[in-house]
Each structure stands twice: as structure tokens, then as C-alpha cells.
Design a protein around this motif. Structure first.
Motif, short mmCIF file in Angstrom:
data_model
loop_
_atom_site.label_atom_id
_atom_site.label_comp_id
_atom_site.label_asym_id
_atom_site.label_seq_id
_atom_site.Cartn_x
_atom_site.Cartn_y
_atom_site.Cartn_z
N UNK A 146 0.84 -1.20 0.00
CA UNK A 146 0.00 0.00 0.00
C UNK A 146 0.87 1.25 0.00
N UNK A 147 1.98 1.20 0.72
CA UNK A 147 2.91 2.34 0.77
C UNK A 147 3.72 2.49 -0.51
N UNK A 148 3.68 1.47 -1.38
CA UNK A 148 4.47 1.52 -2.60
C UNK A 148 5.96 1.44 -2.35
N UNK A 149 6.37 0.71 -1.31
CA UNK A 149 7.77 0.60 -0.93
C UNK A 149 8.22 -0.86 -1.00
N UNK A 150 9.53 -1.05 -0.97
CA UNK A 150 10.12 -2.39 -1.03
C UNK A 150 9.63 -3.16 -2.26
N UNK A 151 9.52 -2.45 -3.37
CA UNK A 151 9.05 -3.08 -4.61
C UNK A 151 10.16 -3.93 -5.23
N UNK A 152 9.79 -4.65 -6.28
CA UNK A 152 10.71 -5.60 -6.88
C UNK A 152 11.55 -5.02 -8.00
N UNK A 153 12.26 -5.89 -8.67
CA UNK A 153 13.13 -5.50 -9.77
C UNK A 153 12.32 -5.34 -11.06
N UNK A 154 12.92 -4.69 -12.01
CA UNK A 154 12.27 -4.46 -13.31
C UNK A 154 11.96 -5.80 -13.97
N UNK A 155 10.78 -5.90 -14.57
CA UNK A 155 10.35 -7.16 -15.16
C UNK A 155 9.45 -6.90 -16.37
N UNK A 156 9.25 -7.96 -17.17
CA UNK A 156 8.31 -7.87 -18.29
C UNK A 156 7.14 -8.83 -18.11
N UNK A 157 6.95 -9.37 -16.90
CA UNK A 157 5.81 -10.26 -16.66
C UNK A 157 4.52 -9.45 -16.74
N UNK A 158 3.41 -10.08 -17.12
CA UNK A 158 2.15 -9.34 -17.31
C UNK A 158 1.65 -8.63 -16.06
N UNK A 159 1.99 -9.15 -14.88
CA UNK A 159 1.51 -8.54 -13.64
C UNK A 159 2.50 -7.52 -13.05
N UNK A 160 3.55 -7.19 -13.79
CA UNK A 160 4.47 -6.17 -13.32
C UNK A 160 3.76 -4.83 -13.12
N UNK A 161 4.21 -4.06 -12.15
CA UNK A 161 3.54 -2.80 -11.80
C UNK A 161 4.53 -1.64 -11.83
N UNK A 162 4.03 -0.48 -12.21
CA UNK A 162 4.83 0.75 -12.19
C UNK A 162 4.58 1.44 -10.86
N UNK A 163 5.58 1.39 -9.97
CA UNK A 163 5.42 1.95 -8.63
C UNK A 163 5.87 3.40 -8.59
N UNK A 164 5.20 4.25 -7.83
CA UNK A 164 5.67 5.63 -7.65
C UNK A 164 7.07 5.61 -7.05
N UNK A 165 7.98 6.32 -7.65
CA UNK A 165 9.35 6.34 -7.15
C UNK A 165 10.19 5.20 -7.68
N UNK A 166 9.57 4.30 -8.45
CA UNK A 166 10.31 3.16 -8.99
C UNK A 166 10.68 3.31 -10.44
N UNK A 167 10.50 4.51 -10.99
CA UNK A 167 10.84 4.71 -12.40
C UNK A 167 9.69 4.36 -13.32
N UNK A 168 9.91 4.50 -14.63
CA UNK A 168 8.83 4.30 -15.60
C UNK A 168 8.60 2.84 -15.99
N UNK A 169 9.48 1.94 -15.56
CA UNK A 169 9.37 0.54 -15.99
C UNK A 169 8.61 -0.30 -14.95
N UNK A 170 7.87 -1.31 -15.42
CA UNK A 170 7.14 -2.18 -14.49
C UNK A 170 8.10 -3.03 -13.65
N UNK A 171 7.68 -3.30 -12.44
CA UNK A 171 8.50 -4.08 -11.51
C UNK A 171 7.66 -5.19 -10.88
N UNK A 172 8.37 -6.19 -10.34
CA UNK A 172 7.69 -7.25 -9.61
C UNK A 172 7.02 -6.68 -8.38
N UNK A 173 5.74 -7.06 -8.12
CA UNK A 173 5.12 -6.69 -6.84
C UNK A 173 5.62 -7.65 -5.76
N UNK A 174 6.89 -7.52 -5.42
CA UNK A 174 7.54 -8.48 -4.53
C UNK A 174 6.91 -8.50 -3.13
N UNK A 175 6.26 -7.39 -2.75
CA UNK A 175 5.60 -7.37 -1.44
C UNK A 175 4.49 -8.43 -1.38
#
Length: 283
Positions: A144-173
Motif C-alpha cells: 500500500x505504501x508503494x515501498x520495497x518493490x521488486x526488480x524491473x520485469x516484463x511479466x504481465x503482472x508487473x507494476x509501475x510503482x511511484x518512485x520506482x521509475x517508468x518501468x514495471x516491476x515485480x510486486x515483490x511485497x
């Protein structure tokens, strides 16, 4: 897939007074842990009263907060906090370590066990049962805080987190909430019905949490100030490897001692089983 951008503030009460989702998640985790430990204590007949459990929680909360904060300051950003020691006492600015919190919990449990003359491994087992729900809701709070997100990925469920740049990342949380929370709880809870030997639940918690977190660290973005510490491995993975080793040690130590939670009850049961049934004398 876009990150849902949930407002981390649930309710604005007045001025700086707020109810945040992250804090609420921890409250829910503590309440569930209390209910689980209270229920398991009755089922396993380990001699812990409700008052004991309440006092144990007071020790545990203090140990968790102190350990988590000091763990982060020492392990992840020691040089920064040595130059700004006053910020050690500002956990609301961010920076809590699970491994530091675990050490704080174990230390608090040990102090409680000595003062109340309780078996430390038995208390640690109860903590191992109650901890996974807190981990689950804590990771949901991180999401919910958008913190401790994952690494950049191309999986369909990857998410663009605020502060994580423009590329989708793993929702590792969410990965961590699933494995470290739900799956770990099912494992420890299942073992609690199989064995009453003190230390077995603690050993399972240490080993499987370490294993799950070690794997999931490959999907999680390493801490900026630490990065990778040994080859491709992060500090979290190094600490989790140590957790797995400790879990294996606790397993063999507990199995060699074979101390059960309620030895008096076990002895009474054994005596009852050994007594021959009275037979009526033949006339």
C-alpha cells in the motif's frame, strides 16, 4: 499493469494525527497473533495463562520495535546513523529491519522466560505460530505504501510503482505476503499438530522463512545504500542463509533434548496407559 495508487492514509483525524494503512496492518497482525497464540496455548496445554500471554506481548512489541530499528541502523546504514545518531530515534522516517526485529523478539522472549521461569523454546514456538500473520499484513502495508518493490520485469503482472521509475516491476511485497505469511503459517501450524517438542516450530519458522526470503530476494530491488554484498547476493540473502543454518541447528538441538511443552501432562498420560485394568475376581 499499473500500481493501484492506494492512499497510505486511511483517515485524517486532525492535523498531524492520522490513521495509516501501514499502522492498521500491524495492529491486525498483532491481534491475530494474540488470538492464535492464546488458542494454541490452550490446545497444547503449555501452562501459559492469558495474563502471561498479554505480558509476553508487551515484551515482544518492545523487543520488535527496538530490534527492528537498531537492526536497520546497524546493518543497512551504519555510517549514516553514526553521523546522525538522533535519527536513530525517528523510526517514522523509515528504516526497520526484519532480521533486527527477530533478534529483538528472541531477546525479549529470553528475558521474559528468565523472569517468569518459563521454557524459552516453548515461548519461541508460540511466537513462531503467531508471527506469519503479522508478516502477511506487514507486507500488504508495504504494498500500500508503494515501498520495497521488486526488480524491473516484463511479466504481465508487473507494476509501475511511484518512485520506482517508468518501468514495471515485480510486486515483490505480494510475493512475500504469500510465502512468508500464508504458506509459512500453514507449515508451522501443521507441524504444531504433529510435534510438541519444544523448539520444533521455531526451527521450522527460521528455516522456511529464510528459504522463502532467500528466493524472493532475487525478485526484490536491493536496498540502494547496500546493493549486492557478496556477488549476486543481497544483505537480506546473507542474513537469510544464516537463518536457515540456525533453523537446522535448532531442529537437531530440540530433537536431542526432546523437551515437551507440558511434561507433567505427558507423564500422567504415560502412567495412565501403563496401569493395568482392574479385573473382577472370579468367585
Amino acid at each position: 499493469m499499473n500500481y493501484p495508487n492506494i492512499d497510505p492514509v486511511l483517515v485524517n483525524i486532525w492535523g498531524p494525527l492520522q490513521i495509516r494503512w501501514y499502522g492498521l496492518m500491524y495492529v491486525i497482525g498483532f491481534v491475530l497473533a494474540f488470538l492464535i497464540i492464546n488458542s494454541a496455548s490452550k490446545r497444547r496445554q503449555n501452562g501459559l495463562s492469558r495474563l502471561d500471554i498479554e505480558d509476553l506481548f508487551a515484551y515482544s512489541i518492545a523487543g520488535l520495535i527496538i530490534g527492528a530499528r537498531l537492526g536497520y541502523c546497524i546493518i543497512y546504514d551504519f555510517s549514516y546513523f553514526m553521523l546522525r545518531p538522533i535519527e536513530i530515534f525517528m523510526p517514522w522516517n523509515g528504516g526497520m529491519s526484519f532480521h533486527g526485529g527477530l533478534i529483538g523478539l528472541l531477546a525479549a522472549g529470553y528475558i521474559f522466560a528468565k523472569r517468569r521461569r518459563k521454557n524459552f523454546l516453548m515461548l519461541a514456538d508460540m511466537g513462531a505460530l503467531g508471527a506469519p500473520p503479522g508478516l502477511f499484513f506487514g507486507r500488504i502495508g508495504n504494498f500500500i505504501n508503494g515501498e520495497l518493490y521488486g526488480r524491473v520485469t516484463d511479466v504481465p503482472w508487473g507494476m509501475i510503482f511511484p518512485g520506482g521509475g517508468p518501468l514495471p516491476r515485480h510486486p515483490s511485497q505480494l510475493y512475500e505476503a504469500s510465502l512468508e505469511g500464508l504458506v509459512l503459517f500453514l507449515i508451522v501450524f501443521g507441524i504444531s499438530f504433529k510435534s510438541k517438542i519444544n523448539g520444533m516450530l521455531l526451527s521450522a519458522f527460521l528455516f522456511f522463512y529464510g528459504l522463502f526470503r532467500f528466493i524472493l530476494e532475487f525478485f526484490r530491488q536491493p536496498d540502494v545504500q547496500k546493493g549486492f554484498v557478496i556477488g549476486p547476493f543481497s544483505m537480506g540473502q546473507v542474513l537469510c542463509f544464516m537463518m536457515m543454518a540456525l533453523g537446522i541447528y535448532v531442529f537437531f538441538y530440540a530433537r536431542s533434548r526432546k523437551e515437551v511443552e507440558n511434561p507433567v501432562s505427558e507423564k500422567q498420560t504415560a502412567v495412565k496407559r501403563s496401569k493395568p485394568k482392574n479385573k473382577k475376581a472370579k468367585p
